[in-house]
Motif scaffolding. Structure first.
Motif, PDB file in Angstrom:
ATOM      1  N   UNK A   5       1.020  -1.254   0.106  1.00 25.39           N
ATOM      2  CA  UNK A   5       0.172   0.128   0.706  1.00 25.39           C
ATOM      3  C   UNK A   5       0.756   1.815   0.499  1.00 25.39           C
ATOM      4  N   UNK A   6       1.660   1.442   1.105  1.00 22.01           N
ATOM      5  CA  UNK A   6       3.022   2.193   0.733  1.00 22.01           C
ATOM      6  C   UNK A   6       3.244   2.447  -0.052  1.00 22.01           C
ATOM      7  N   UNK A   7       3.909   1.923  -0.803  1.00 18.26           N
ATOM      8  CA  UNK A   7       4.888   1.463  -2.076  1.00 18.26           C
ATOM      9  C   UNK A   7       3.607   1.988  -3.571  1.00 18.26           C
ATOM     10  N   UNK A   8       2.561   1.931  -3.342  1.00 15.29           N
ATOM     11  CA  UNK A   8       1.764   2.598  -4.169  1.00 15.29           C
ATOM     12  C   UNK A   8       1.281   3.814  -4.074  1.00 15.29           C
ATOM     13  N   UNK A   9       1.105   4.464  -2.889  1.00 12.16           N
ATOM     14  CA  UNK A   9       1.181   6.213  -2.326  1.00 12.16           C
ATOM     15  C   UNK A   9       2.009   6.513  -2.591  1.00 12.16           C
ATOM     16  N   UNK A  10       3.820   5.787  -2.449  1.00 13.92           N
ATOM     17  CA  UNK A  10       4.486   6.759  -3.200  1.00 13.92           C
ATOM     18  C   UNK A  10       5.549   6.830  -4.208  1.00 13.92           C
ATOM     19  N   UNK A  16      10.864   2.817 -10.214  1.00 19.51           N
ATOM     20  CA  UNK A  16      11.656   1.344 -10.502  1.00 19.51           C
ATOM     21  C   UNK A  16      11.805   1.135 -11.659  1.00 19.51           C
ATOM     22  N   UNK A  17      12.663  -0.194 -11.927  1.00 21.74           N
ATOM     23  CA  UNK A  17      13.310  -0.433 -12.989  1.00 21.74           C
ATOM     24  C   UNK A  17      12.806  -0.591 -14.469  1.00 21.74           C
ATOM     25  N   UNK A  18      11.473  -1.500 -13.885  1.00 25.09           N
ATOM     26  CA  UNK A  18      10.656  -1.642 -14.740  1.00 25.09           C
ATOM     27  C   UNK A  18       9.479  -1.107 -15.247  1.00 25.09           C
ATOM     28  N   UNK A  19       9.954   0.625 -14.865  1.00 26.42           N
ATOM     29  CA  UNK A  19       8.897   1.565 -15.027  1.00 26.42           C
ATOM     30  C   UNK A  19       8.515   1.797 -16.233  1.00 26.42           C
TER      31      UNK A  19
END
Length: 105
Positions: A5-10, A16-19
């Motif tokens: 959840x925090x990763x989605x909010x941030x 990330x590398x595969x962005x």
């Protein structure tokens, strides 16, 4: 669960590398959304234009009917007679005679 959840909010999925895959998908979805909005706007514009033209047709049709009834009243013999009496012209008292031409060989 908290970490996801925090990763989605941030917005870690965007940095990330595969962005690059994620950015392509986001841009694709954004372009589709813009196309959809433009299409619905054009469709709604046409609906309003059709409604406006239908109202104009109704108005013109009612004006046509009104003008046609006025013309019928003007063409009536009684109306013409009333207008010509003021000029001293009246209908004939004697009916017209029919002329027959007989050709003998």
């Amino acid at each position: 669960m908290k970490k996801g959840f925090y990763n989605i909010l941030k917005a870690n999925f965007l940095i990330s590398e595969d962005a690059v895959k994620n950015w392509r998908f986001i841009v694709f979805c954004t372009v589709l959304a813009i196309i959809m909005i433009a299409s619905s706007h054009n469709a709604e514009k046409k609906v309003h234009q059709i409604a406006k033209l239908n109202n104009e047709v109704r108005e013109l049709r009612s004006e046509f009917v009104e003008r046609r009834s006025d013309l019928m009243k003007i063409k009536m013999e009684s109306t013409i007679t009333e207008k010509m009496v003021g000029k001293g012209i009246g209908p004939s008292d004697t009916p017209p005679n029919k002329i027959r031409v007989i050709i003998k060989d």
